[in-house]
Design an enzyme around this catalytic site. Structure first.
Site, PDB file in Angstrom:
ATOM      1  N   SER A  65       0.829  -1.074  -0.022  1.00 47.55           N
ATOM      2  CA  SER A  65       0.165  -0.157   0.115  1.00 47.55           C
ATOM      3  C   SER A  65       0.835   1.451  -0.154  1.00 47.55           C
ATOM      4  CB  SER A  65      -0.971   0.151   1.293  1.00 47.55           C
ATOM      5  OG  SER A  65      -1.378   1.180   1.374  1.00 47.55           O
ATOM      6  N   CYS A  90      -4.551   7.149  -2.727  1.00 44.14           N
ATOM      7  CA  CYS A  90      -4.161   5.782  -3.107  1.00 44.14           C
ATOM      8  C   CYS A  90      -3.012   5.617  -3.786  1.00 44.14           C
ATOM      9  CB  CYS A  90      -5.376   4.949  -3.672  1.00 44.14           C
ATOM     10  SG  CYS A  90      -5.163   2.883  -3.462  1.00 44.14           S
TER      11      CYS A  90
END
Length: 338
Positions: free
Chosen positions: A91, A253
């Protein structure tokens, strides 16, 4: 007070997205590689993730960043992301949180104006360059895993929205990237709940017909998220990654931005040296730089650098009382959905 388990976390947010970095209390996870460790957490013993991510110790919003001994001498630390649905390989926002915690708490000595931290992830080594000033990490730039398009313009039939087109991409985990106007919504804060519900529903339906496989690392197989996207009037890409059980990513993101660059490349819209800005549902921004072309198995891929900033907001200690009736936590539909 008597605890049978104690963990320490440095609590960080990246453009509003919470990443609680576990800095103490976990010695290691079985496995020779980070991919092996990820598999162990997802397939053999899920108790640590459930302990941390479920109520009463956790909640649907945010992640825990697990720091482990690196499995290769080139890296400073191993890195796995624990989320309410499962453990994930990579991530971007959480890696930025981990690097910020490592440097601002002195786990690795900070050097100004830049310090390099290398994370050992199941998706490969991630080199982070942290801009540092006055003891503060002011920006983290991540050299991301290569991103590629596994399927362009897939279509799923839905009873609510008809035929929905998506791009199936890898950016550290697998995404289905969906132009948000197909759902009748826009990416705005007041639509966060509807976006989250629709995104998770779409992810589950797409996962029934798509089982994306990484050509070299089987631990990365499987569809993780749907990321909605649109274009703002100033040309910035507006994003909203939707995460199980049903919430919207507060950050732009990083792995999704990495994946989206591969789509832009496949469509002939970008070339090495180009830079794209991603903007989140609450206005935070990441910068994605297209560094160069590469290959991953049979796929043409992009090598990208994604950057953003994080802030430490707390240091926490989490424990387990031996008489606690919820050692593995619980979830309720009022907060977690069905």
């Amino acid at each position: 007070m008597r605890w049978t388990r104690t963990l320490q976390t440095v609590d960080v947010h990246c453009a509003g997205e919470i990443g609680r970095v576990v800095t103490g209390g976990v010695l290691n996870i079985p496995g020779a590689t980070m991919a092996d460790k990820l598999d162990y957490l997802n397939k053999t013993d899920d108790s640590l993730r459930r302990f941390l991510c479920s109520e009463p110790r956790g909640n649907p919003a945010g992640s825990f960043c697990l720091l482990l001994p690196a499995t290769t001498p080139e890296a400073d630390a191993g890195f796995i992301v624990l989320q309410p649905d499962q453990a994930h390989a990579m991530s971007g926002s959480n890696a930025m949180c981990a690097v910020t915690a490592i440097l601002e708490t002195g786990m690795k000595e900070m050097a100004e104006p830049e310090t390099v931290v290398v994370l050992d992830t199941a998706a490969g080594l991630v080199r982070a360059v942290a801009a540092c000033d006055g003891g503060k990490v002011t920006r983290v730039a991540l050299d991301m895993p290569p991103s590629f398009v596994a399927k362009k313009s897939g279509v799923i039939e839905t009873p609510e929205w008809g035929a929905v087109t998506y791009d199936l991409c890898f950016g550290g985990v697998f995404y289905a990237l969906v132009d948000v106007e197909q759902t009748g919504l826009t990416i705005t804060p007041e639509n966060a709940r509807d976006l989250a519900v629709k995104g998770v529903a779409l992810r589950n339906r797409i996962a029934e017909v798509e089982d994306p496989a990484h050509p070299t690392i089987p631990a990365l197989n499987g569809l993780a998220y749907v990321m909605f996207r649109s274009i703002d009037p100033d040309g910035v890409i507006r994003t909203c990654t939707t995460l199980r059980p049903g919430r919207a990513d507060r950050s732009p993101c990083g792995t999704g931005s990495n994946a989206n660059m591969a789509v832009q490349y496949a469509e002939g819209r970008v070339k090495p040296g180009d830079v794209l800005t991603s903007r989140s549902i609450i206005g935070g921004e990441f910068i994605t730089e297209f560094l160069g072309e590469t290959e991953v198995g049979p796929y043409a891929a992009t090598q990208n650098r994604v950057s953003g900033q994080c802030w430490i907001y707390a240091i926490s200690q989490i424990g387990l009382d031996p008489t606690d009736p919820f050692p593995q936590g619980f979830t309720l539909s009022d907060t977690w959905g069905g």
